[in-house]
Design an enzyme around this catalytic site. Structure first.
Site, mmCIF file in Angstrom:
data_model
loop_
_atom_site.group_PDB
_atom_site.id
_atom_site.type_symbol
_atom_site.label_atom_id
_atom_site.label_comp_id
_atom_site.label_asym_id
_atom_site.label_seq_id
_atom_site.Cartn_x
_atom_site.Cartn_y
_atom_site.Cartn_z
ATOM 1 N N CYS B 135 2.771 -7.379 2.729
ATOM 2 C CA CYS B 135 1.518 -6.640 2.877
ATOM 3 C C CYS B 135 1.818 -5.190 3.274
ATOM 4 O O CYS B 135 2.389 -4.930 4.332
ATOM 5 C CB CYS B 135 0.662 -7.326 3.932
ATOM 6 S SG CYS B 135 -0.954 -6.595 4.091
ATOM 7 N N ASN B 200 4.997 -8.798 -3.970
ATOM 8 C CA ASN B 200 3.768 -8.449 -3.277
ATOM 9 C C ASN B 200 3.282 -7.128 -3.894
ATOM 10 O O ASN B 200 3.855 -6.639 -4.864
ATOM 11 C CB ASN B 200 4.033 -8.319 -1.770
ATOM 12 C CG ASN B 200 2.764 -8.598 -0.961
ATOM 13 O OD1 ASN B 200 1.723 -8.011 -1.211
ATOM 14 N ND2 ASN B 200 2.862 -9.483 0.010
#
Lengths: 478, 451
Positions: B135, B200
């Site tokens: 993230c 990600n």
């Protein structure tokens, strides 16, 4: 009085532009389909040589002012042309995607771009310094306005004389509302005026002002008078009540579009309407009659489909409206009742014989084939008269009713040029060809008056199709 | 019909398509619905420390009128209380025993916090844990997410805490926001990860509003970097996947990889599988079109596997990995040239302008068979592009810009020089690789002409 009067809402729907404007995303998606061809054939197919791939790319990139500028640089009448051009015969017909895919909707994209600038009032061209030269233009239709605007871009002040109350010519009075709302035509005139052009309406050259005054009072004169009213059918009964000329009939709907939809109700229309003729004007008149509420509309044409000058898409459109087209049928008499009102048309069936002077097979009556078609309104649309008296008053030569011009659109008088439908001896009389004429005439006049030619932006599209457009590529690039 | 069942480090699912940890896996409501549509698995939206979200959270990258070619987000991990998530995870797993239910987690970097969350996840009956080291926004500033994934030592330390505490498989999700993906991948392997997932989201700004000058997504007049995902990132994801699957250390001790990054169609999924992904995770396409796309994903993949004669999806996993090489080992003698099928050509001449101005000047425009200069030609003939084959360098640009299927193809031609690679030249003729005169002489010697 017909059984079912159309409601105002129905009339409004019937007299609204057929294609709605693209939404921003529709325009972006359509613009992005364009391949941005190198040496694109759509440019060549445009009579005014608009750099189509460039303006479409500008739309795709969200540069609508740039797109409109690209369009108007080649064609000052582009706001109308995006709507009225027979694009399938021109740019869209040439689109390379037509081979295997759906060609790009160039007309609708053009309209999207010009609508944007005409609505926002964005300034497209800066006024040029006054050259001191003055030109009189006869007729404020597409050819006259195009020429006036092109002259203004070169610093030549033009005064346009228009005999009608409103300027715009056929854009204002003759193109059906469904294709071009009256507002669009008038916006276009205002745009031309904003370039420094003076438009004088309600003044008829040859009546209110003499040709000699123009020739003497200006450095040059451009005749862009178009064509006149529909000629007589020359059959008995033509003076009966209910026999009308297609042009004022269509013009009434254009004025109603400007003045309010309720004015459409004041336009007399029959239940059983016969339109004599099968050209573009006949198609338009038939469409208008049907949309004003006529029960049955029948077009009469003395030749066969092959000789019709209306485009295929127009014929398909008018048939879809429910209009019947009777081919090889010629009116020989208009019949009336004791009150002098039309009751029908006596016709004779025709067949095609040997080719005539125009190369088309000559229609001949079939003996004993007469028939009577009921009608309470007859609309004449068999072409338009030429302003031969005006040409004579200017002392210029004409051929077959059209002004005789050389390659530079110069008439037999050294100070008088001519452009538009009044010189359109052959080919389709289109708004876009009138616009191109006006542009070429302006260029020729400017050259004759010794005014410097516009220079082309060297970063603009190069290539053979760009030669000879507004800004001559070779003038910069040798 | 090919067998799509997937075994990922012991986690089984009826097909390789898992929902990625993201907004579509925020709740039992969504995952139950997704499983009804046929999704093979779901990675629950990351649970962990308390958060508060903002408006607006997403920004779109649009291209050519196409919406959401990619999405940028500044949304954080799950903002629902952890107990609510754990309760729903338990319910979902009980309802769907045949589906892969994986829980993504991210907590503060202390061992006890991680061990607690591992225990909480295991108690739900979930099939595996995915460690969110990726993230790139909001959490990274708090020392989590990408802040871990970008430091191989942290990555190894935390992974080791988790693998030592967990009895279910542990998947490490890697961030692409690194200059080299291999060190963090090695860290995960060293710490005993049972699987790897990537990528990600990528650091990005979706755009700038040209009217307001605001950054997109706009949060009360401010903007920041967010996570970039969706079709536009796919080539980057494929590259990072290939880096790991072609890595000798990984190949010596492979673990299954869950591939993601812009997968929207079965074709995209197949490419990830050929480069070594066992399962496929999807997010942006579902955010755009909904769960229903799984039908096309599974049927399309199955039809393709049938066409390729594969009975099981796993047969194709990694099938293209052996082709991953380096520039220095490419055969310099390999030769292709462009050929234009004139019967298909629509004369848009994009190939001409691309080659003439953007590449190597090997395509001519011709009129009636004669070469012309389009700047001076004034005839009316439609111009036909023609390749000068002797000059064609085989760059492929023309065929890439050609809008017509099968019109321009790159055709292999016999080599003009003996097979040789750059690395071989470095070894055998080092002067050629460092000195221009030697290079020119070498070209003359072997007959390489560059016009």
């Amino acid at each position: 009085m017909r059984e079912h009067e159309l409601t105002l809402a129905q009339l409004q729907d019937s007299f609204t532009e057929t294609y709605p404007r693209y939404t921003p995303n529709e325009a972006t998606v359509e613009a992005n389909r364009c391949l941005y061809c190198f040496d694109a054939p759509c440019i060549q197919a445009c009579p005014t040589g608009i750099d189509v791939p460039t303006f479409i790319r500008q739309i795709a990139n969200g540069n609508l002012l740039g797109a409109a500028t690209t369009i108007l640089e080649s064609n000052l009448i582009g706001h109308s042309c995006g709507r009225v051009c027979p694009v399938d015969e021109l740019c869209v017909g040439a689109c390379v995607l037509g081979a295997e895919h759906r060609p790009i909707a160039i007309g609708r994209l053009q309209r999207y771009a010009t609508d944007h600038v005409f609505e926002t009032g964005a300034r497209v061209f800066e006024p040029a310094p006054d050259s001191g030269k003055r030109v009189a233009i006869v007729g404020a239709g597409p050819a006259g306005l195009s020429a006036a605007g092109e002259l203004a871009k070169r610093g030549v002040r033009a005064t346009v004389f228009e005999r009608q109350e409103l300027p715009g010519g056929l854009s204002t009075y003759g193109i059906v509302v469904m294709r071009e709302p009256t507002r669009v035509a008038l916006e276009e005139v205002e745009f031309i005026q904003s370039l420094g052009v003076e438009v004088v309406t309600g003044v008829e050259v040859g009546v209110d002002v003499s040709p000699q005054e123009l020739i003497e009072g200006y450095d040059a004169v451009l005749l862009a008078a178009g064509t006149g009213p529909v000629p007589r059918l020359n059959v008995p009964g033509e003076e009966l009540e209910g026999v009308i000329d297609a042009l004022p009939f269509i013009a009434a709907t254009k004025l109603a579009d400007k003045d309010g939809v309720e004015r459409l109700r004041e336009i007399p229309v029959g239940d059983e309407v016969i339109v004599v003729g099968a050209g573009n004007t006949a198609v338009d008149a038939a469409t208008v009659a049907k949309r004003l509420g006529a029960e049955r509309v029948t077009m009469l044409y003395r030749r066969s489909r092959a000789e019709m000058t209306a485009y295929d898409f127009e014929v398909a459109f008018v048939r879809n409206e429910g209009v019947d087209i009777r081919l090889l049928t010629q009116p020989v008499e208009i019949l009336g009742d004791e009150h002098g009102r039309v009751t029908g048309v006596r016709c004779v069936r025709m067949r095609l014989g040997e080719p005539d002077a125009s190369g088309r097979r000559r229609p001949e009556p079939v003996p004993g084939s007469e028939l009577v078609l009921p009608a309470d309104q007859v609309i004449k649309a068999i072409g338009q008269e030429k302003f031969t008296a005006l040409f004579a008053a200017f002392g210029i030569e004409s051929i077959g009713g059209y002004v005789k011009v050389d390659e530079e659109l110069r008439t037999s008088h050294p100070k008088v040029f001519a452009a538009g439908d009044c010189v359109r001896l052959t080919g389709h009389a289109l708004t876009v060809t009138a616009a191109e004429d006006g542009k070429n005439a302006a260029r020729a006049i400017a050259r004759q008056l010794g005014v410097e030619e516009l220079r082309r932006d060297p970063s603009a599209t190069r290539g053979r199709y760009m030669h000879g457009t507004t800004n001559d590529f070779r003038s910069v690039h040798g | 019909m090919a067998d799509l069942t997937t075994n990922f480090a012991g986690v089984r699912s009826p097909n390789p398509f898992w929902l990625a940890s993201a907004p579509p896996t925020n709740s039992a409501y969504q995952i139950n619905k997704a499983f009804e549509y046929g999704w093979g698995g779901a990675v629950w939206k990351t649970i962990g420390d308390p958060v508060l979200n903002v408006c607006n959270r997403y920004g779109a990258f649009e291209y050519g009128g196409k919406r959401l070619v990619a999405i940028n987000n500044v949304e954080l991990i799950s903002d629902r209380p952890i107990e609510v998530n754990l309760k729903e995870i338990r319910e979902v797993k009980r309802l769907w025993p045949d589906r892969a239910v994986i829980v993504s987690a991210m907590v503060s970097s202390n061992e006890q916090a991680w061990k607690t969350v591992v225990q909480q996840i295991e108690d739900t009956g979930a099939d595996a844990i995915e460690l969110n080291y990726g993230c790139p926004h909001g959490m990274s500033e708090r020392g989590m997410g990408a802040a871990v994934g970008q430091v191989p030592e942290y990555c190894e330390m935390i992974t080791a805490w988790v693998t030592s505490a967990a009895s279910i498989p542990v998947i490490v999700k890697l961030t692409p926001n690194v200059t080299n993906i291999i060190p963090p991948a090695h860290a995960a392997l060293n710490a005993g990860a049972d699987g790897i997932s990537l990528i990600n989201t990528i650091n990005s700004i979706a755009g700038v509003d040209l009217d307001s000058f605001e950054i997109r997504p706009n949060v009360g007049g401010k903007g920041s970097h967010g996570g970039y995902a969706g079709p536009a990132v796919r080539p980057i994801a494929l590259h990072l996947l290939s880096q790991i699957t072609s890595d000798p250390t990984y190949q010596a001790r492979p673990v299954p990889i869950s591939g993601m990054g812009g997968v929207e169609t079965w074709r995209d999924a197949a490419e990830f599988m050929l480069l070594g992904a066992t399962s496929i995770q999807v997010c942006t396409a579902v955010m755009h079109y909904g769960f229903r796309i799984v039908h096309e994903l599974t049927t399309g993949l199955s039809n393709w596997l049938d066409e390729k004669g594969a009975r099981q999806a796993e047969e194709v996993v990694g099938a293209s990995v052996e082709r991953i090489s380096v520039f220095g080992d490419f055969d310099l003698s390999f030769r292709t040239v462009a050929t234009i099928d004139e019967s298909k050509c629509i004369q848009c001449n994009l190939c001409y302008v691309a080659c003439d101005e953007g590449a190597h000047q090997c395509i001519d425009l011709t009129a009636d068979g004669l070469r012309i200069d389009p700047d001076t030609y004034e005839g009316g003939t439609t111009l036909q592009p023609v390749v000068r084959e002797d000059d064609c360098v085989g760059c492929d640009l023309c065929s890439l810009v050609c809008p017509v299927d099968g019109c321009i193809t790159m055709v292999e031609r016999p080599p003009k020089i003996p097979p040789v690679t750059w690395n071989e030249l470095v070894r055998t003729r080092p002067e050629v690789t460092t000195d221009w005169d030697a290079m020119v002489a070498y070209r003359e010697e072997v007959g390489i002409e560059i016009h």
